[in-house]
Scaffold this motif. Sequence first.
Motif, PDB file in Angstrom:
ATOM      1  N   LEU A 159       0.829  -1.206   0.000  1.00 30.14           N
ATOM      2  CA  LEU A 159       0.000   0.000   0.000  1.00 30.14           C
ATOM      3  C   LEU A 159       0.864   1.256   0.000  1.00 30.14           C
ATOM      4  O   LEU A 159       0.567   2.226  -0.697  1.00 30.14           O
ATOM      5  N   GLY A 160       1.946   1.237   0.748  1.00 30.28           N
ATOM      6  CA  GLY A 160       2.857   2.376   0.770  1.00 30.28           C
ATOM      7  C   GLY A 160       3.544   2.603  -0.568  1.00 30.28           C
ATOM      8  O   GLY A 160       3.692   3.747  -1.016  1.00 30.28           O
ATOM      9  N   ILE A 161       3.960   1.519  -1.205  1.00 29.77           N
ATOM     10  CA  ILE A 161       4.594   1.634  -2.523  1.00 29.77           C
ATOM     11  C   ILE A 161       3.588   2.175  -3.531  1.00 29.77           C
ATOM     12  O   ILE A 161       3.887   3.089  -4.302  1.00 29.77           O
ATOM     13  N   ALA A 162       2.390   1.614  -3.533  1.00 30.36           N
ATOM     14  CA  ALA A 162       1.350   2.068  -4.462  1.00 30.36           C
ATOM     15  C   ALA A 162       1.030   3.536  -4.243  1.00 30.36           C
ATOM     16  O   ALA A 162       0.872   4.298  -5.201  1.00 30.36           O
ATOM     17  N   GLY A 163       0.947   3.938  -2.994  1.00 31.39           N
ATOM     18  CA  GLY A 163       0.676   5.339  -2.687  1.00 31.39           C
ATOM     19  C   GLY A 163       1.751   6.264  -3.232  1.00 31.39           C
ATOM     20  O   GLY A 163       1.450   7.343  -3.757  1.00 31.39           O
ATOM     21  N   ALA A 164       3.004   5.844  -3.147  1.00 31.30           N
ATOM     22  CA  ALA A 164       4.108   6.648  -3.681  1.00 31.30           C
ATOM     23  C   ALA A 164       3.977   6.807  -5.193  1.00 31.30           C
ATOM     24  O   ALA A 164       4.157   7.910  -5.731  1.00 31.30           O
ATOM     25  N   VAL A 165       3.641   5.726  -5.881  1.00 29.67           N
ATOM     26  CA  VAL A 165       3.502   5.782  -7.343  1.00 29.67           C
ATOM     27  C   VAL A 165       2.309   6.639  -7.732  1.00 29.67           C
ATOM     28  O   VAL A 165       2.405   7.527  -8.590  1.00 29.67           O
ATOM     29  N   VAL A 166       1.172   6.390  -7.091  1.00 34.50           N
ATOM     30  CA  VAL A 166      -0.046   7.136  -7.423  1.00 34.50           C
ATOM     31  C   VAL A 166       0.146   8.626  -7.213  1.00 34.50           C
ATOM     32  O   VAL A 166      -0.157   9.437  -8.091  1.00 34.50           O
ATOM     33  N   THR A 167       0.661   9.018  -6.057  1.00 39.33           N
ATOM     34  CA  THR A 167       0.789  10.451  -5.783  1.00 39.33           C
ATOM     35  C   THR A 167       1.819  11.110  -6.690  1.00 39.33           C
ATOM     36  O   THR A 167       1.666  12.274  -7.062  1.00 39.33           O
ATOM     37  N   TRP A 168       2.851  10.372  -7.074  1.00 41.51           N
ATOM     38  CA  TRP A 168       3.860  10.928  -7.978  1.00 41.51           C
ATOM     39  C   TRP A 168       3.240  11.237  -9.339  1.00 41.51           C
ATOM     40  O   TRP A 168       3.438  12.314  -9.893  1.00 41.51           O
ATOM     41  N   PHE A 169       2.485  10.292  -9.877  1.00 39.37           N
ATOM     42  CA  PHE A 169       1.958  10.462 -11.226  1.00 39.37           C
ATOM     43  C   PHE A 169       0.651  11.249 -11.281  1.00 39.37           C
ATOM     44  O   PHE A 169       0.373  11.900 -12.281  1.00 39.37           O
ATOM     45  N   GLU A 170      -0.146  11.194 -10.242  1.00 35.06           N
ATOM     46  CA  GLU A 170      -1.411  11.924 -10.259  1.00 35.06           C
ATOM     47  C   GLU A 170      -1.223  13.394  -9.916  1.00 35.06           C
ATOM     48  O   GLU A 170      -1.919  14.247 -10.447  1.00 35.06           O
ATOM     49  N   GLY A 171      -0.316  13.681  -8.987  1.00 32.14           N
ATOM     50  CA  GLY A 171      -0.223  15.051  -8.491  1.00 32.14           C
ATOM     51  C   GLY A 171      -1.428  15.346  -7.624  1.00 32.14           C
ATOM     52  O   GLY A 171      -2.324  14.507  -7.477  1.00 32.14           O
ATOM     53  N   ARG A 172      -1.464  16.518  -7.028  1.00 28.52           N
ATOM     54  CA  ARG A 172      -2.589  16.863  -6.162  1.00 28.52           C
ATOM     55  C   ARG A 172      -3.107  18.244  -6.521  1.00 28.52           C
ATOM     56  O   ARG A 172      -2.347  19.180  -6.658  1.00 28.52           O
ATOM     57  N   SER A 173      -4.414  18.335  -6.655  1.00 27.66           N
ATOM     58  CA  SER A 173      -5.074  19.618  -6.882  1.00 27.66           C
ATOM     59  C   SER A 173      -6.237  19.726  -5.905  1.00 27.66           C
ATOM     60  O   SER A 173      -7.080  18.825  -5.834  1.00 27.66           O
ATOM     61  N   LEU A 174      -6.288  20.817  -5.177  1.00 26.58           N
ATOM     62  CA  LEU A 174      -7.359  21.028  -4.197  1.00 26.58           C
ATOM     63  C   LEU A 174      -8.626  21.584  -4.834  1.00 26.58           C
ATOM     64  O   LEU A 174      -9.640  21.736  -4.152  1.00 26.58           O
ATOM     65  N   VAL A 175      -8.568  21.871  -6.120  1.00 30.99           N
ATOM     66  CA  VAL A 175      -9.753  22.308  -6.861  1.00 30.99           C
ATOM     67  C   VAL A 175      -9.920  21.397  -8.073  1.00 30.99           C
ATOM     68  O   VAL A 175      -8.948  20.842  -8.585  1.00 30.99           O
ATOM     69  N   THR A 176     -11.152  21.255  -8.534  1.00 30.59           N
ATOM     70  CA  THR A 176     -11.396  20.361  -9.665  1.00 30.59           C
ATOM     71  C   THR A 176     -10.783  20.928 -10.941  1.00 30.59           C
ATOM     72  O   THR A 176     -10.646  22.132 -11.108  1.00 30.59           O
ATOM     73  N   TYR A 177     -10.421  20.004 -11.791  1.00 30.14           N
ATOM     74  CA  TYR A 177      -9.905  20.332 -13.117  1.00 30.14           C
ATOM     75  C   TYR A 177     -10.369  19.223 -14.049  1.00 30.14           C
ATOM     76  O   TYR A 177     -10.827  18.171 -13.594  1.00 30.14           O
ATOM     77  N   LEU A 178     -10.252  19.460 -15.334  1.00 33.91           N
ATOM     78  CA  LEU A 178     -10.598  18.436 -16.306  1.00 33.91           C
ATOM     79  C   LEU A 178      -9.328  17.673 -16.668  1.00 33.91           C
ATOM     80  O   LEU A 178      -8.315  18.274 -17.034  1.00 33.91           O
ATOM     81  N   ASP A 179      -9.384  16.340 -16.561  1.00 38.74           N
ATOM     82  CA  ASP A 179      -8.220  15.523 -16.922  1.00 38.74           C
ATOM     83  C   ASP A 179      -8.052  15.557 -18.447  1.00 38.74           C
ATOM     84  O   ASP A 179      -8.855  16.197 -19.147  1.00 38.74           O
TER      85      ASP A 179
END
Length: 155
Positions: A16-36
């Motif tokens: 779960l920790g490894i997956a979280g590192a990969v997901v957050t790296w590639f997804e990035g974080r936005s506190l407001v909605t955007y269109l993918d």
Amino acid sequence: MSLKQRIIVGALTGALGIAGAVVTWFEGRSLVTYLDPVGIPTICDGITSGVQLGQAATEAECDALLAEELGKAMGAVDRLAVHEQPDTRRAALASFVYNVGAGAFARSTLLRLLNAGDAAGACAELSRWVYAGGKQLSGLVKRRATERELCEVGL
């Protein structure tokens, strides 16, 4: 912190920790909605379920959504894969499921090969999942290369 460093830190907490590192790296974080890239309203770390334009979230809300969605993705991997998988492969597959959804994973050649005992063939299938809206996306190419590398550890 580099992706490799994040994965090493994530490894201390398992798949779960490894997956979280990969997901957050590639997804990035936005506190407001955007269109993918294909026009789907998205917030936080690639969250799309129930998201509408104009929404906003706090860091804490994003953390909770990430944990929930990553848990669902890992649960789908564990439920659908008939053979026990090493943490690195589970993490790679959870990142993949987080991105494409459990339904796509359930119907995939990747899962069919994995369940037939062909882990190498299953991991190779990740490289095919680089299109969104009919277009190859460089971000997906990079993400799948990372997921494939993790998937193939120990083969």
